[in-house]
Design a protein around this motif. Structure first.
Motif, PDB file in Angstrom:
ATOM      1  N   GLU A  85      -6.117  -2.194   9.022  1.00 65.66           N
ATOM      2  CA  GLU A  85      -4.810  -2.828   9.170  1.00 65.66           C
ATOM      3  C   GLU A  85      -4.210  -2.642  10.566  1.00 65.66           C
ATOM      4  O   GLU A  85      -3.494  -3.506  11.055  1.00 65.66           O
ATOM      5  CB  GLU A  85      -3.868  -2.245   8.104  1.00 65.66           C
ATOM      6  N   HIS A  86      -4.451  -1.492  11.195  1.00 66.16           N
ATOM      7  CA  HIS A  86      -3.807  -1.221  12.489  1.00 66.16           C
ATOM      8  C   HIS A  86      -4.744  -1.339  13.680  1.00 66.16           C
ATOM      9  O   HIS A  86      -4.327  -1.100  14.808  1.00 66.16           O
ATOM     10  CB  HIS A  86      -3.205   0.194  12.473  1.00 66.16           C
ATOM     11  N   ASP A  87      -6.001  -1.676  13.466  1.00 68.51           N
ATOM     12  CA  ASP A  87      -6.903  -1.733  14.620  1.00 68.51           C
ATOM     13  C   ASP A  87      -6.497  -2.897  15.531  1.00 68.51           C
ATOM     14  O   ASP A  87      -6.343  -4.026  15.071  1.00 68.51           O
ATOM     15  CB  ASP A  87      -8.352  -1.903  14.174  1.00 68.51           C
ATOM     16  N   ALA A 121      -5.748   0.387   4.490  1.00 68.19           N
ATOM     17  CA  ALA A 121      -4.394   0.715   4.971  1.00 68.19           C
ATOM     18  C   ALA A 121      -4.409   1.976   5.832  1.00 68.19           C
ATOM     19  O   ALA A 121      -5.278   2.117   6.698  1.00 68.19           O
ATOM     20  CB  ALA A 121      -3.418   0.805   3.800  1.00 68.19           C
ATOM     21  N   ASP A 122      -3.500   2.923   5.581  1.00 70.83           N
ATOM     22  CA  ASP A 122      -3.391   4.073   6.477  1.00 70.83           C
ATOM     23  C   ASP A 122      -4.340   5.220   6.122  1.00 70.83           C
ATOM     24  O   ASP A 122      -4.248   6.299   6.694  1.00 70.83           O
ATOM     25  CB  ASP A 122      -1.932   4.555   6.543  1.00 70.83           C
ATOM     26  N   LEU A 123      -5.276   4.975   5.207  1.00 73.49           N
ATOM     27  CA  LEU A 123      -6.333   5.978   5.002  1.00 73.49           C
ATOM     28  C   LEU A 123      -7.252   5.989   6.231  1.00 73.49           C
ATOM     29  O   LEU A 123      -7.656   7.057   6.706  1.00 73.49           O
ATOM     30  CB  LEU A 123      -7.151   5.645   3.747  1.00 73.49           C
ATOM     31  N   THR A 131       0.852  -1.195   0.000  1.00 77.85           N
ATOM     32  CA  THR A 131       0.000   0.000   0.000  1.00 77.85           C
ATOM     33  C   THR A 131       0.885   1.241   0.000  1.00 77.85           C
ATOM     34  O   THR A 131       0.575   2.244  -0.622  1.00 77.85           O
ATOM     35  CB  THR A 131      -0.920   0.040   1.231  1.00 77.85           C
ATOM     36  N   HIS A 132       1.989   1.148   0.732  1.00 79.35           N
ATOM     37  CA  HIS A 132       3.042   2.170   0.733  1.00 79.35           C
ATOM     38  C   HIS A 132       4.241   1.540   1.428  1.00 79.35           C
ATOM     39  O   HIS A 132       4.168   0.367   1.819  1.00 79.35           O
ATOM     40  CB  HIS A 132       2.582   3.479   1.379  1.00 79.35           C
ATOM     41  N   LEU A 133       5.354   2.273   1.579  1.00 79.67           N
ATOM     42  CA  LEU A 133       6.596   1.614   2.007  1.00 79.67           C
ATOM     43  C   LEU A 133       7.026   1.984   3.429  1.00 79.67           C
ATOM     44  O   LEU A 133       8.193   1.794   3.780  1.00 79.67           O
ATOM     45  CB  LEU A 133       7.710   1.911   0.986  1.00 79.67           C
ATOM     46  N   PHE A 163       7.721   1.509   7.382  1.00 83.51           N
ATOM     47  CA  PHE A 163       8.296   0.281   7.953  1.00 83.51           C
ATOM     48  C   PHE A 163       7.275  -0.663   8.554  1.00 83.51           C
ATOM     49  O   PHE A 163       7.513  -1.863   8.623  1.00 83.51           O
ATOM     50  CB  PHE A 163       9.399   0.614   8.976  1.00 83.51           C
ATOM     51  N   ASP A 164       6.127  -0.139   9.006  1.00 88.56           N
ATOM     52  CA  ASP A 164       5.137  -1.028   9.621  1.00 88.56           C
ATOM     53  C   ASP A 164       4.318  -1.768   8.567  1.00 88.56           C
ATOM     54  O   ASP A 164       3.458  -2.586   8.890  1.00 88.56           O
ATOM     55  CB  ASP A 164       4.227  -0.258  10.591  1.00 88.56           C
ATOM     56  N   HIS A 165       4.575  -1.501   7.290  1.00 86.27           N
ATOM     57  CA  HIS A 165       3.894  -2.172   6.183  1.00 86.27           C
ATOM     58  C   HIS A 165       4.874  -2.972   5.328  1.00 86.27           C
ATOM     59  O   HIS A 165       4.519  -4.014   4.786  1.00 86.27           O
ATOM     60  CB  HIS A 165       3.186  -1.130   5.295  1.00 86.27           C
ATOM     61  N   ALA A 166       6.119  -2.450   5.193  1.00 88.65           N
ATOM     62  CA  ALA A 166       7.087  -3.039   4.266  1.00 88.65           C
ATOM     63  C   ALA A 166       8.255  -3.729   4.972  1.00 88.65           C
ATOM     64  O   ALA A 166       9.063  -4.376   4.316  1.00 88.65           O
ATOM     65  CB  ALA A 166       7.634  -1.956   3.326  1.00 88.65           C
TER      66      ALA A 166
HETATM   67 ZN   LIG Z   1       0.870   2.289   9.094  1.00 89.59          ZN
END
Ligand SMILES: [Zn+2]
Ligand SMILES: [Zn+2]
Length: 428
Positions: free
Chosen positions: A406-408, A361-363, A257-259, A261-264
Motif C-alpha cells: 500500500e505504501h511502496d 497494508a501496514d504489516l 484495514t485499520h483507521l 489517517f493515511d488509510h481512513a
Molecule cells: Zn499506513
C-alpha cells in the motif's frame, strides 16, 4: 548539464478566458485540475508534445500566484527544466555565481526533487529545476514519471485495480524502527527533513459488488498538516478512480484495514456547508470492532494517527458495520487480523479461480519492509509483527499470491520469491 523542458507555468487571472483560448481555440486538452493546498494554487496541465503547459490559478488572497498577478499581471510565471542530477546542477550553478531561491532541493510532486533558480540569474524568468524520482539513486523512491498511476489485474472472476491517493512523507527512522539509517537510506532516500516518500494505494475489488480497501488520506486536512506530512496529492483518488472508470457513487463497500489517517482519511469529506459526511454515498463501511474501539479511545502514543473526523461521522450516518472476527466480506474477499501495527490491524486475502492476492497494508508497508526485522517504529506491538509477517510471507510464496504494497512509492504489487534463502519481490 543536460536539461529537458518539462513544463511552462502560466499565471491566469481569468480562467474561463484561458479555457476559451487553450481548449476551444487551440483545441488542446486540459487535464482535471490539481490543487496544491500548501501554495493556495490550482494547476491545470495541458499536455503539449513532450512537455506541458500549466495554467496556474490562485485559490486564496495570500497565494503566491495572487501576489504575482498583482505585481506582474497574467502571463509567463515559470519554466521547469528536468535534470538528471539536481545536486550536481545546483552545485554547478553555485560555482558560476547564479542566485538561487533554493540552495537545497526539496521534495516536489510525485516524489520529484525540485529547486528554484532566482529570476535575477535567469534574466527575468523564474526557473524550476526538477529531478524526477525515477532518476534518483534510490529504487524505493522511484515514483513513476507518469502523472497518474493505476494498475489493473485480473484474478479469476475478480478484477483488482490499484488506485492512488497521492504520496506523503514520514520520518525515515520511524518507518524503519531499529534499522540504522545507513541501511535504510540507500533504499528510501530521505529529504532534508528526514522524510521518505510513501504512496497511498487503496485497492478496488470488482466482483459481485465493488469494494474499495482503504481510501488514502483524503482532503480535509490543513496546510500545516500537509506540510508536516509532505502531502503530494496533485493526483489523488478522484483522478485515479476516474481513470479506472469509476466514481465514488460506484463503491458498494469500503473496507478498512485499520483507521490511521493515511488509510481512513478518504472515508469522509467536508461538504460545501463544512459538514463532514461519508465520501462514498452508497457504501457500507466495514471496520474491525477492536480497531474502532481503539480509534475512538486514543491514547498519547497513537493519538496523532487517529483523527475522529475520518470515521465517527460514519457511525452518525448509520453506514458503519463492525466485524468481530476473521470472515468473508464479499465473495472472494476475506479479512484476517495480523495485529502488530495496531492490536486489531487486519490484512485482506482475495481469492478467485484458484488464484490468490494479499493486501497486506501496514504489516509490510513497502517492499523494503520484507525482511523480518524491518519493522516500523510506529508499530505498537512489534513482536506481534515479527510473528505475523514471516507467516504471511511464507503463505504468499506458497500460494504464488499477488501481494499489494500500500505504501511502496514505486511497486504497487508483486510476487514474493525466495532467492538464496531470502524473500524478494518481483514486481507484477
Ligand atoms: Zn499506513
Ligand atoms: Zn497505520
Amino acid at each position: 548539464m543536460k536539461a529537458v523542458l518539462d513544463h511552462v507555468g502560466i499565471a491566469v487571472q481569468d480562467f474561463d478566458a484561458a479555457v476559451s483560448f487553450y481548449r476551444d481555440a487551440l483545441g488542446l486538452e486540459i487535464e482535471p485540475p490539481e490543487d496544491v493546498a500548501s501554495q493556495r494554487v490550482r494547476a491545470h496541465f495541458i499536455p503539449a508534445g513532450g512537455a506541458s503547459l500549466e495554467l496556474l490559478e490562485a485559490t486564496a488572497e495570500d497565494s503566491p500566484i495572487r501576489a504575482f498577478l498583482n505585481k506582474r499581471g497574467p502571463g509567463l510565471h515559470h519554466i521547469t527544466l528536468r535534470v538528471d542530477d539536481i545536486h550536481a546542477a545546483i552545485a554547478q550553478l553555485k560555482r558560476r555565481g547564479a542566485k538561487l531561491v533554493d540552495e537545497q532541493p526539496r521534495l516536489g510532486a510525485e516524489g520529484a526533487l525540485v529547486a528554484f533558480v532566482h529570476p535575477a540569474a535567469s534574466r527575468g524568468v523564474l526557473v524550476e529545476l526538477k529531478q524526477s524520482a525515477t532518476t534518483a539513486d534510490s529504487p524505493a523512491l522511484a515514483v513513476p514519471a507518469r502523472r497518474s498511476e493505476i494498475a489493473r489485474y485480473s484474478l479469476g472472476d475478480l478484477e483488482l485495480i490499484s488506485v492512488n491517493d497521492g504520496f506523503f512523507g514520514l520520518d525515515g527512522g520511524a518507518m524503519f524502527g531499529i534499522v540504522p539509517r545507513s541501511l535504510w537510506a540507500p533504499k528510501a532516500l530521505p529529504d532534508a527533513r528526514n522524510r521518505i516518500t510513501l504512496a497511498m494505494r487503496p485497492l478496488i475489488v470488482r466482483g459481485t459488488r465493488t469494494m474499495i480497501i482503504d481510501a488514502g488520506v483524503g482532503d480535509k486536512e490543513s496546510a500545516k498538516f500537509s506540510d508536516i506530512y509532505a502531502l503530494q496529492r496533485s493526483r489523488h483518488l478522484d483522478h485515479t478512480l476516474a481513470e479506472a472508470g469509476l466514481s465514488a457513487e460506484d463503491i458498494d463497500i469500503v473496507l478498512a484495514t485499520h483507521l490511521h489517517f493515511d488509510h481512513a482519511g478518504g472515508f469522509t469529506t467536508r461538504d460545501a456547508s463544512g459538514k463532514v459526511r461519508p465520501r462514498f454515498p452508497r457504501a457500507q463501511y466495514v471496520v474491525r470492532r477492536g480497531e474502532w474501539e481503539d480509534a475512538t479511545h486514543p491514547n498519547a502514543r497513537n493519538r496523532a494517527s487517529y483523527l475522529s473526523d475520518n470515521y465517527v461521522p460514519l457511525a452518525d450516518a448509520g453506514v458503519l458495520q463492525l466485524v468481530d472476527e476473521d470472515r468473508t466480506i464479499m465473495p472472494g474477499v476475506r479479512v484476517r487480523r495480523t495485529g502488530g501495527h495496531t492490536m486489531h490491524h487486519q490484512m485482506v486475502w482475495i481469492e478467485s479461480g484458484g488464484k490468490a492476492a494479499a493486501f497486506v497494508a501496514d504489516l509490510i508497508p513497502t517492499t523494503a519492509h520484507l525482511p523480518d526485522a524491518w519493522i516500523m517504529g510506529y508499530d505498537l506491538y512489534p513482536l506481534d509483527t515479527l510473528a505475523a509477517k514471516p507467516l504471511v510471507v511464507k503463505e504468499a510464496i506458497e500460494r504464488e499470491a499477488l501481494v499489494f504494497f500500500e505504501h511502496d512509492p514505486s511497486v504497487a504489487a508483486g510476487y514474493i520469491r525466495k532467492e538464496d534463502g531470502k524473500p524478494r519481490v518481483v514486481p507484477a
